[in-house]
Write an enzyme that holds these catalytic residues in place. Sequence first.
Site, PDB file in Angstrom:
ATOM      1  N   ASP A  30       0.844  -1.198   0.000  1.00  0.00           N
ATOM      2  CA  ASP A  30       0.000   0.000   0.000  1.00  0.00           C
ATOM      3  C   ASP A  30       0.880   1.248   0.000  1.00  0.00           C
ATOM      4  O   ASP A  30       1.907   1.304   0.686  1.00  0.00           O
ATOM      5  CB  ASP A  30      -0.915  -0.015   1.226  1.00  0.00           C
ATOM      6  CG  ASP A  30      -2.090   0.938   1.074  1.00  0.00           C
ATOM      7  OD1 ASP A  30      -3.228   0.463   0.927  1.00  0.00           O
ATOM      8  OD2 ASP A  30      -1.871   2.167   1.098  1.00  0.00           O
ATOM      9  N   ILE A  31       0.455   2.252  -0.752  1.00  0.00           N
ATOM     10  CA  ILE A  31       1.224   3.493  -0.874  1.00  0.00           C
ATOM     11  C   ILE A  31       1.194   4.300   0.432  1.00  0.00           C
ATOM     12  O   ILE A  31       2.090   5.111   0.678  1.00  0.00           O
ATOM     13  CB  ILE A  31       0.677   4.327  -2.063  1.00  0.00           C
ATOM     14  CG1 ILE A  31       1.741   5.250  -2.626  1.00  0.00           C
ATOM     15  CG2 ILE A  31      -0.591   5.080  -1.698  1.00  0.00           C
ATOM     16  CD1 ILE A  31       1.380   5.855  -3.967  1.00  0.00           C
ATOM     17  N   ASN A  87     -12.993  -3.407   2.367  1.00  0.00           N
ATOM     18  CA  ASN A  87     -13.951  -2.342   2.608  1.00  0.00           C
ATOM     19  C   ASN A  87     -14.958  -2.285   1.458  1.00  0.00           C
ATOM     20  O   ASN A  87     -14.604  -2.537   0.301  1.00  0.00           O
ATOM     21  CB  ASN A  87     -13.220  -0.996   2.719  1.00  0.00           C
ATOM     22  CG  ASN A  87     -12.282  -0.962   3.915  1.00  0.00           C
ATOM     23  OD1 ASN A  87     -12.586  -1.514   4.962  1.00  0.00           O
ATOM     24  ND2 ASN A  87     -11.122  -0.326   3.752  1.00  0.00           N
ATOM     25  N   GLY A  93     -15.607   2.620   4.042  1.00  0.00           N
ATOM     26  CA  GLY A  93     -14.295   3.258   3.895  1.00  0.00           C
ATOM     27  C   GLY A  93     -13.581   2.888   2.602  1.00  0.00           C
ATOM     28  O   GLY A  93     -12.372   3.048   2.484  1.00  0.00           O
ATOM     29  N   GLN A  94     -14.351   2.413   1.606  1.00  0.00           N
ATOM     30  CA  GLN A  94     -13.719   2.039   0.325  1.00  0.00           C
ATOM     31  C   GLN A  94     -13.425   3.297  -0.487  1.00  0.00           C
ATOM     32  O   GLN A  94     -14.315   4.123  -0.714  1.00  0.00           O
ATOM     33  CB  GLN A  94     -14.657   1.111  -0.473  1.00  0.00           C
ATOM     34  CG  GLN A  94     -14.028   0.590  -1.760  1.00  0.00           C
ATOM     35  CD  GLN A  94     -14.934  -0.389  -2.502  1.00  0.00           C
ATOM     36  OE1 GLN A  94     -16.125  -0.491  -2.206  1.00  0.00           O
ATOM     37  NE2 GLN A  94     -14.367  -1.100  -3.464  1.00  0.00           N
ATOM     38  N   SER A  95     -12.168   3.433  -0.901  1.00  0.00           N
ATOM     39  CA  SER A  95     -11.790   4.601  -1.705  1.00  0.00           C
ATOM     40  C   SER A  95     -11.412   4.227  -3.135  1.00  0.00           C
ATOM     41  O   SER A  95     -11.371   5.088  -4.007  1.00  0.00           O
ATOM     42  CB  SER A  95     -10.646   5.364  -1.037  1.00  0.00           C
ATOM     43  OG  SER A  95      -9.510   4.539  -0.920  1.00  0.00           O
ATOM     44  N   HIS A 100     -10.295  -5.437  -3.326  1.00  0.00           N
ATOM     45  CA  HIS A 100      -8.952  -5.688  -2.786  1.00  0.00           C
ATOM     46  C   HIS A 100      -9.062  -6.148  -1.347  1.00  0.00           C
ATOM     47  O   HIS A 100      -9.916  -5.698  -0.591  1.00  0.00           O
ATOM     48  CB  HIS A 100      -8.053  -4.444  -2.875  1.00  0.00           C
ATOM     49  CG  HIS A 100      -8.684  -3.177  -2.391  1.00  0.00           C
ATOM     50  ND1 HIS A 100      -9.621  -2.481  -3.129  1.00  0.00           N
ATOM     51  CD2 HIS A 100      -8.523  -2.461  -1.249  1.00  0.00           C
ATOM     52  CE1 HIS A 100     -10.007  -1.410  -2.462  1.00  0.00           C
ATOM     53  NE2 HIS A 100      -9.364  -1.379  -1.307  1.00  0.00           N
ATOM     54  N   LEU A 101      -8.162  -7.037  -0.990  1.00  0.00           N
ATOM     55  CA  LEU A 101      -7.968  -7.404   0.409  1.00  0.00           C
ATOM     56  C   LEU A 101      -6.817  -6.569   0.935  1.00  0.00           C
ATOM     57  O   LEU A 101      -5.777  -6.458   0.272  1.00  0.00           O
ATOM     58  CB  LEU A 101      -7.594  -8.885   0.548  1.00  0.00           C
ATOM     59  CG  LEU A 101      -8.582  -9.930   0.048  1.00  0.00           C
ATOM     60  CD1 LEU A 101      -7.999 -11.335   0.267  1.00  0.00           C
ATOM     61  CD2 LEU A 101      -9.916  -9.803   0.774  1.00  0.00           C
TER      62      LEU A 101
HETATM   63  P1  5GP Z   1      -9.771   1.291   0.289  1.00  0.00           P
HETATM   64  O1  5GP Z   1      -9.822   2.639   0.922  1.00  0.00           O
HETATM   65  O2  5GP Z   1     -10.492   1.306  -1.046  1.00  0.00           O
HETATM   66  O3  5GP Z   1     -10.210   0.163   1.164  1.00  0.00           O
HETATM   67  O4  5GP Z   1      -8.239   0.976  -0.008  1.00  0.00           O
HETATM   68  C1  5GP Z   1      -7.547   1.562  -1.046  1.00  0.00           C
HETATM   69  C2  5GP Z   1      -6.101   1.534  -0.659  1.00  0.00           C
HETATM   70  O5  5GP Z   1      -5.338   1.799  -1.817  1.00  0.00           O
HETATM   71  C3  5GP Z   1      -5.699   2.588   0.384  1.00  0.00           C
HETATM   72  O6  5GP Z   1      -5.130   1.934   1.515  1.00  0.00           O
HETATM   73  C4  5GP Z   1      -4.687   3.457  -0.355  1.00  0.00           C
HETATM   74  O7  5GP Z   1      -3.610   3.887   0.469  1.00  0.00           O
HETATM   75  C5  5GP Z   1      -4.204   2.548  -1.466  1.00  0.00           C
HETATM   76  N1  5GP Z   1      -3.773   3.231  -2.667  1.00  0.00           N
HETATM   77  C6  5GP Z   1      -4.431   4.233  -3.305  1.00  0.00           C
HETATM   78  N2  5GP Z   1      -3.763   4.588  -4.419  1.00  0.00           N
HETATM   79  C7  5GP Z   1      -2.668   3.780  -4.481  1.00  0.00           C
HETATM   80  C8  5GP Z   1      -1.595   3.665  -5.424  1.00  0.00           C
HETATM   81  O8  5GP Z   1      -1.501   4.379  -6.423  1.00  0.00           O
HETATM   82  N3  5GP Z   1      -0.646   2.732  -5.160  1.00  0.00           N
HETATM   83  C9  5GP Z   1      -0.720   1.919  -4.058  1.00  0.00           C
HETATM   84  N4  5GP Z   1       0.263   1.039  -3.901  1.00  0.00           N
HETATM   85  N5  5GP Z   1      -1.722   1.993  -3.160  1.00  0.00           N
HETATM   86  C10 5GP Z   1      -2.688   2.912  -3.370  1.00  0.00           C
END
Ligand code: 5GP
Length: 114
Positions: A30-31, A87, A93-95, A100-101
């Site tokens: 994760d970034i 999420n 909290g899905q962004s 994805h897990l």
């Molecule tokens: P969500 O919020 O949908 O459950 O998780 C999305 C995840 O993707 C977040 O933890 C966020 O830090 C990660 N993320 C978003 N953009 C990028 C990216 O460009 N590269 C990587 N490696 N992770 C990302």
Amino acid sequence: MENCLFCKIAAGEIPCNKAYEDDAVLAFHDIAPQAPVHVLIIPKKHVGDVTALVPDDAALWFHMAEVANKLAKELKVDEKGFRIVTNVGADGGQSVNHLHLHLLGGRSMKWPPG
Ligand code: 5GP
Ligand code: ZN
């Protein structure tokens, strides 16, 4: 799917710090890590979230869990424990709208989550 960040990462159009890859699944760090170990495990094909899985995805869904378990071992969080999260939607909290897990480990997790 067009304009999907994780489809672009799966296609190699956007770089990632890869942890595992095969024909069906990609895992990358994760970034913005929320724990010492924070890896995302995604299907290479676009699936919006866990609610979009269909019975034909059963092997894929199992395989994502299998990859998470293998990475937990490799990243040495299997003995002390870890968390796997997916999420869904705004309240979840899905962004990023590509299934994805989150594999989180390396610290003690809180419950209930925030
Ligand atoms: P969500 O919020 O949908 O459950 O998780 C999305 C995840 O993707 C977040 O933890 C966020 O830090 C990660 N993320 C978003 N953009 C990028 C990216 O460009 N590269 C990587 N490696 N992770 C990302
Ligand atoms: Zn996608």
